[in-house]
Enzyme design. Structure first.
Site, PDB file in Angstrom:
ATOM      1  N   ALA A   1      41.471 -12.112  14.455  1.00 18.92           N
ATOM      2  CA  ALA A   1      42.236 -13.239  13.897  1.00 18.92           C
ATOM      3  C   ALA A   1      43.728 -12.909  13.840  1.00 18.92           C
ATOM      4  O   ALA A   1      44.572 -13.714  14.246  1.00 18.92           O
ATOM      5  CB  ALA A   1      41.716 -13.594  12.507  1.00 18.92           C
TER       6      ALA A   1
ATOM      7  N   SER B   1      45.555  -1.803   8.520  1.00 22.46           N
ATOM      8  CA  SER B   1      45.234  -0.474   8.030  1.00 22.46           C
ATOM      9  C   SER B   1      44.191   0.182   8.941  1.00 22.46           C
ATOM     10  O   SER B   1      43.072  -0.319   9.069  1.00 22.46           O
ATOM     11  CB  SER B   1      44.690  -0.599   6.599  1.00 22.46           C
ATOM     12  OG  SER B   1      43.904   0.501   6.286  1.00 22.46           O
TER      13      SER B   1
ATOM     14  N   VAL C   1      32.917  -6.754  15.534  1.00 22.87           N
ATOM     15  CA  VAL C   1      31.945  -7.555  16.288  1.00 22.87           C
ATOM     16  C   VAL C   1      32.635  -8.877  16.647  1.00 22.87           C
ATOM     17  O   VAL C   1      33.765  -9.106  16.257  1.00 22.87           O
ATOM     18  CB  VAL C   1      30.657  -7.824  15.485  1.00 22.87           C
ATOM     19  CG1 VAL C   1      29.710  -6.655  15.531  1.00 22.87           C
ATOM     20  CG2 VAL C   1      30.979  -8.206  14.054  1.00 22.87           C
TER      21      VAL C   1
ATOM     22  N   ALA D   1      31.024 -13.095  21.701  1.00 22.93           N
ATOM     23  CA  ALA D   1      30.680 -14.272  22.500  1.00 22.93           C
ATOM     24  C   ALA D   1      31.554 -15.435  22.051  1.00 22.93           C
ATOM     25  O   ALA D   1      31.864 -15.577  20.869  1.00 22.93           O
ATOM     26  CB  ALA D   1      29.212 -14.623  22.317  1.00 22.93           C
TER      27      ALA D   1
ATOM     28  N   LYS E   1      30.236 -16.658  30.440  1.00 21.34           N
ATOM     29  CA  LYS E   1      29.131 -17.198  29.643  1.00 21.34           C
ATOM     30  C   LYS E   1      28.975 -18.684  29.954  1.00 21.34           C
ATOM     31  O   LYS E   1      29.929 -19.449  29.806  1.00 21.34           O
ATOM     32  CB  LYS E   1      29.441 -16.974  28.156  1.00 21.34           C
ATOM     33  CG  LYS E   1      28.458 -17.650  27.223  1.00 21.34           C
ATOM     34  CD  LYS E   1      28.810 -17.417  25.763  1.00 21.34           C
ATOM     35  CE  LYS E   1      27.955 -18.279  24.856  1.00 21.34           C
ATOM     36  NZ  LYS E   1      28.379 -18.251  23.458  1.00 21.34           N
TER      37      LYS E   1
ATOM     38  N   LEU F   1      37.823 -14.431   9.160  1.00 22.86           N
ATOM     39  CA  LEU F   1      36.781 -14.224   8.153  1.00 22.86           C
ATOM     40  C   LEU F   1      37.286 -14.519   6.744  1.00 22.86           C
ATOM     41  O   LEU F   1      36.504 -14.884   5.869  1.00 22.86           O
ATOM     42  CB  LEU F   1      36.249 -12.792   8.250  1.00 22.86           C
ATOM     43  CG  LEU F   1      35.623 -12.449   9.616  1.00 22.86           C
ATOM     44  CD1 LEU F   1      35.293 -10.960   9.707  1.00 22.86           C
ATOM     45  CD2 LEU F   1      34.379 -13.280   9.881  1.00 22.86           C
TER      46      LEU F   1
ATOM     47  N   THR G   1      30.966 -19.376  17.064  1.00 20.21           N
ATOM     48  CA  THR G   1      32.029 -20.303  16.673  1.00 20.21           C
ATOM     49  C   THR G   1      33.196 -19.680  15.901  1.00 20.21           C
ATOM     50  O   THR G   1      34.222 -20.341  15.717  1.00 20.21           O
ATOM     51  CB  THR G   1      31.424 -21.438  15.811  1.00 20.21           C
ATOM     52  OG1 THR G   1      30.488 -20.872  14.903  1.00 20.21           O
ATOM     53  CG2 THR G   1      30.739 -22.473  16.669  1.00 20.21           C
TER      54      THR G   1
ATOM     55  N   ILE H   1      35.453 -17.233  16.430  1.00 20.24           N
ATOM     56  CA  ILE H   1      36.740 -17.056  17.114  1.00 20.24           C
ATOM     57  C   ILE H   1      37.342 -18.439  17.383  1.00 20.24           C
ATOM     58  O   ILE H   1      38.552 -18.642  17.288  1.00 20.24           O
ATOM     59  CB  ILE H   1      36.576 -16.213  18.399  1.00 20.24           C
ATOM     60  CG1 ILE H   1      36.221 -14.772  17.985  1.00 20.24           C
ATOM     61  CG2 ILE H   1      37.830 -16.248  19.260  1.00 20.24           C
ATOM     62  CD1 ILE H   1      35.820 -13.856  19.122  1.00 20.24           C
TER      63      ILE H   1
HETATM   64  C1  FAD Z   1      27.627  -9.946  12.645  1.00 19.05           C
HETATM   65  C2  FAD Z   1      28.765 -10.723  13.185  1.00 19.05           C
HETATM   66  C3  FAD Z   1      28.746 -11.162  14.503  1.00 19.05           C
HETATM   67  C4  FAD Z   1      29.784 -11.944  15.014  1.00 19.05           C
HETATM   68  N1  FAD Z   1      29.725 -12.419  16.285  1.00 19.05           N
HETATM   69  C5  FAD Z   1      30.667 -13.303  16.706  1.00 19.05           C
HETATM   70  C6  FAD Z   1      30.600 -13.887  17.990  1.00 19.05           C
HETATM   71  O1  FAD Z   1      29.726 -13.588  18.795  1.00 19.05           O
HETATM   72  N2  FAD Z   1      31.555 -14.773  18.326  1.00 19.05           N
HETATM   73  C7  FAD Z   1      32.564 -15.126  17.482  1.00 19.05           C
HETATM   74  O2  FAD Z   1      33.376 -15.991  17.814  1.00 19.05           O
HETATM   75  N3  FAD Z   1      32.690 -14.518  16.297  1.00 19.05           N
HETATM   76  C8  FAD Z   1      31.761 -13.643  15.886  1.00 19.05           C
HETATM   77  N4  FAD Z   1      31.881 -13.056  14.667  1.00 19.05           N
HETATM   78  C9  FAD Z   1      33.080 -13.289  13.878  1.00 19.05           C
HETATM   79  C10 FAD Z   1      34.222 -12.436  14.404  1.00 19.05           C
HETATM   80  O3  FAD Z   1      33.860 -11.081  14.398  1.00 19.05           O
HETATM   81  C11 FAD Z   1      35.437 -12.640  13.526  1.00 19.05           C
HETATM   82  O4  FAD Z   1      35.701 -14.002  13.410  1.00 19.05           O
HETATM   83  C12 FAD Z   1      36.633 -12.004  14.140  1.00 19.05           C
HETATM   84  O5  FAD Z   1      36.387 -10.691  14.446  1.00 19.05           O
HETATM   85  C13 FAD Z   1      37.813 -12.106  13.226  1.00 19.05           C
HETATM   86  O6  FAD Z   1      37.752 -11.155  12.221  1.00 19.05           O
HETATM   87  P1  FAD Z   1      39.015 -11.000  11.311  1.00 19.05           P
HETATM   88  O7  FAD Z   1      40.161 -10.612  12.164  1.00 19.05           O
HETATM   89  O8  FAD Z   1      39.126 -12.194  10.469  1.00 19.05           O
HETATM   90  O9  FAD Z   1      38.628  -9.810  10.311  1.00 19.05           O
HETATM   91  P2  FAD Z   1      38.522  -8.213  10.526  1.00 19.05           P
HETATM   92  O10 FAD Z   1      38.110  -7.835  11.889  1.00 19.05           O
HETATM   93  O11 FAD Z   1      37.672  -7.733   9.387  1.00 19.05           O
HETATM   94  O12 FAD Z   1      39.995  -7.679  10.327  1.00 19.05           O
HETATM   95  C14 FAD Z   1      40.570  -7.532   9.048  1.00 19.05           C
HETATM   96  C15 FAD Z   1      41.886  -6.810   9.182  1.00 19.05           C
HETATM   97  O13 FAD Z   1      42.503  -6.775   7.911  1.00 19.05           O
HETATM   98  C16 FAD Z   1      42.965  -5.462   7.656  1.00 19.05           C
HETATM   99  N5  FAD Z   1      43.003  -5.225   6.217  1.00 19.05           N
HETATM  100  C17 FAD Z   1      42.062  -5.546   5.291  1.00 19.05           C
HETATM  101  N6  FAD Z   1      42.456  -5.107   4.069  1.00 19.05           N
HETATM  102  C18 FAD Z   1      43.671  -4.518   4.239  1.00 19.05           C
HETATM  103  C19 FAD Z   1      44.575  -3.844   3.363  1.00 19.05           C
HETATM  104  N7  FAD Z   1      44.315  -3.685   2.066  1.00 19.05           N
HETATM  105  N8  FAD Z   1      45.705  -3.351   3.901  1.00 19.05           N
HETATM  106  C20 FAD Z   1      46.000  -3.490   5.224  1.00 19.05           C
HETATM  107  N9  FAD Z   1      45.167  -4.099   6.088  1.00 19.05           N
HETATM  108  C21 FAD Z   1      44.021  -4.597   5.601  1.00 19.05           C
HETATM  109  C22 FAD Z   1      41.959  -4.577   8.381  1.00 19.05           C
HETATM  110  O14 FAD Z   1      42.477  -3.297   8.615  1.00 19.05           O
HETATM  111  C23 FAD Z   1      41.767  -5.367   9.658  1.00 19.05           C
HETATM  112  O15 FAD Z   1      42.802  -5.059  10.554  1.00 19.05           O
HETATM  113  C24 FAD Z   1      30.875 -12.246  14.168  1.00 19.05           C
HETATM  114  C25 FAD Z   1      30.930 -11.751  12.872  1.00 19.05           C
HETATM  115  C26 FAD Z   1      29.887 -11.014  12.371  1.00 19.05           C
HETATM  116  C27 FAD Z   1      29.954 -10.508  10.960  1.00 19.05           C
END
Ligand code: FAD
Length: 505
Positions: free
Chosen positions: A17, A41, A49, A52, A80, A334, A345, A347
């Site tokens: 994200a 961090s 993860v 897809a 895909k 997330l 969905t 991403i």
């Molecule tokens: C089991 C599973 C399967 C999935 N499969 C799919 C899929 O097939 N297709 C799809 O579209 N999506 C999928 N997703 C969702 C997808 O993984 C997420 O939408 C995507 O990775 C985005 O994650 P994010 O960047 O929001 O969070 P994260 O990857 O958790 O990143 C969070 C970031 O915040 C930082 N952070 C947190 N706290 C601090 C702090 N105190 N100080 C500094 N930095 C901090 C972390 O270091 C990290 O860089 C899946 C999710 C899960 C749980």
């Protein structure tokens, strides 16, 4: 005139994200007077993860100026064409949810209505046979559709599978090249202005990072949006009982197929995502019905080849952040909510949030009208996705476990109940407003899971039956012939976006 323009954006988090947001801002905002800072961090890391996707990601790539082959090469990506669902409607059944439409509509009547009518006259194969992506996936073929090609090739819809970590690195390189400043450090405190807006972040080593607009991409915890601003979370676990996942990569047992597979298990479902260098696998399950150790054992027992790493366990609660945007903080990824990855969905929801934020981009006055509209639109898109996912659990004949009995007999949101009623009577599906999933998606799941309507709509019955029989047969033939002329998926990758010379399919 006073200049209210925002000059400094701070993105909290460097997962998919965070880096998607950074890449998009560098492409679409005027950077001459704008600083974009991303704090992440290494100690906390990313969820790791998310492999897809669905077709709209192509629009994101285009918007951000990402070359498709370059990004697939960098992320061990594959193509895909849809998702194969195994054992969902009943044990021993399978169906395909393809990208792109089924057949050709005729005189304003949707193709699936003719299919329903014809199926009352003679046995018909799965509606997948009338999908360009469905047939290509069945034959393991792929080609990039050219809009100038003769029909039905332009109907081929596609998306990507990729390694989430490598995709993040790719976006990071791109964003840093375009001027995004990355700060590594753990945020330990968040300071507020008297008006409740976030002023600055404090890192573990004492550094301070201040900003005007904050994008919370900190993952499930929602460091700013929830822990500091208390935006609230709407819990959807009464409809989506899965709250855990265990993931493990494994070796490929053969050339990568151009589709995701989802296999229903006794207390959840297993994903299988073929990349160029490995298979992504995971079991999404309900912890009320399956202990953690059994979930891991079930996943490992169902791999097709050797695991390549230890299993990773993740917990989540299905739902959405009540206020995705609060004060001067917009949550993406997330931190804004989570619906399990059954239709890949998440991403897309990041992409959708970025697009809406750009369309409603604030200035330093933070007009509540923009914020409220953003929150309304994000609620709508999250709820659309929610209903489509619940559909898979509700419409099933499975009665072989407590989990499936609970899902089959549960109440569903009114919005979904109304859709099901319309379908049951005369097979009608209407795409409301900006709904993500088109008619073909609903039809694929409803028919695939064994819910046939009572009858087709009257307009389908009014067509000359012999004409329609012939047209349906000709269409089916043209999908198959077109697919047979495509290269194999593996050949297409080898020629266009192979990640390394050491990979042989
Ligand atoms: C089991 C599973 C399967 C999935 N499969 C799919 C899929 O097939 N297709 C799809 O579209 N999506 C999928 N997703 C969702 C997808 O993984 C997420 O939408 C995507 O990775 C985005 O994650 P994010 O960047 O929001 O969070 P994260 O990857 O958790 O990143 C969070 C970031 O915040 C930082 N952070 C947190 N706290 C601090 C702090 N105190 N100080 C500094 N930095 C901090 C972390 O270091 C990290 O860089 C899946 C999710 C899960 C749980």
């Amino acid at each position: 005139m006073t200049d209210h323009a925002i000059r400094r954006i701070v993105i909290v988090g460097g997962g998919t994200a965070g880096w998607m947001a950074a890449a998009a801002f560098t492409s679409l905002l005027d950077q001459r007077e704008l600083e974009i800072v991303l704090v992440e961090s290494d100690e906390i890391g990313t969820v790791g993860v998310g492999e897809a996707t669905i077709p709209p990601l192509m629009a994101f790539n285009h918007m951000v100026g990402i070359d498709e082959d370059e990004f697939l090469e960098a992320s061990q990506g594959t193509f895909k064409l849809g998702i194969e669902f195994v054992d969902w409607g009943a044990k021993g059944t399978r169906y395909f949810h393809p990208f792109g439409p089924h057949g050709q509509d005729y005189r304003g009547v949707q193709f699936h209505q003719f299919y329903l009518r014809e199926a009352k006259r003679r046995p018909l194969p799965d509606i997948r046979e009338w999908s360009m992506s469905g047939v290509a996936a069945e034959l393991g073929r792929f080609v990039r559709p050219d809009l100038n090609s003769p029909m039905p090739l332009p109907q081929l819809g596609y998306a990507f599978h990729f390694d989430a970590g490598l995709y993040g690195q790719f976006l990071r390189r791109l964003s840093e090249q375009r001027g995004v400043q990355r700060i590594e450090g753990k945020i330990v405190d968040v300071a507020l202005e008297p008006n409740g807006h976030v002023r600055s972040l404090t890192l573990a080593d004492g550094r301070k990072v201040d900003g005007e607009l904050f994008i919370d991409c900190s993952g499930f915890r929602g460091l700013l949006i929830e822990e500091k601003l208390g935006a609230g979370y709407e819990d959807w676990s009464r409809w989506l009982p899965c709250d855990r996942a265990v993931a493990v990569p494994s070796q490929l047992a053969g050339p990568p197929e151009p589709f995701t597979r989802s296999t229903a298990r006794a207390a959840g479902w297993q994903w299988r995502i073929p990349l160029q260098h490995r298979m992504g696998n995971g079991l999404v399950y309900s912890s009320a019905h399956l202990p953690r150790e059994d979930a891991e054992a079930e996943l490992l027992a169902n791999l097709e080849a050797e695991p390549l790493a230890a299993a990773r366990h993740l917990s989540f609660t299905a739902g959405r952040r009540r206020l995705a945007w609060s004060a001067n903080v917009v949550s993406l990824g997330l931190s804004s909510g989570f619906v399990e990855p059954l239709e890949s969905t998440s991403i897309h929801l990041v992409q959708s949030g970025i697009a809406k934020l750009l369309a409603l981009f604030p200035d330093k006055r933070f007009d509540p009208v923009e914020r409220d509209e953003y929150n309304r639109q994000m609620q709508e898109v999250f709820e659309d996705v929610r209903d489509f996912i619940i559909l898979h659990y509700k419409v099933t004949q499975r009665d072989d476990s407590d989990f499936w009995n609970t899902c089959r007999t549960m109440d569903v949101p009114d919005s979904l109940a109304a859709k099901l009623d319309l379908w049951r009577a005369k097979g009608r599906v209407f795409r409301q407003g900006r709904e993500l999933f088109a008619t073909a998606s609903w039809v694929a799941v409803l028919l695939g899971q064994g819910l046939a309507p009572e009858e087709p709509e009257p307009a389908a019955n009014a067509m000359d039956p012999d004409f329609m029989t012939n047209a349906i047969d000709q269409m089916r033939l043209s999908y198959r012939r077109t697919a047979e002329q495509m290269p194999t998926h593996a050949d297409f990758i080898a020629r266009n976006c192979r990640a390394g010379p050491d990979i042989s399919f």
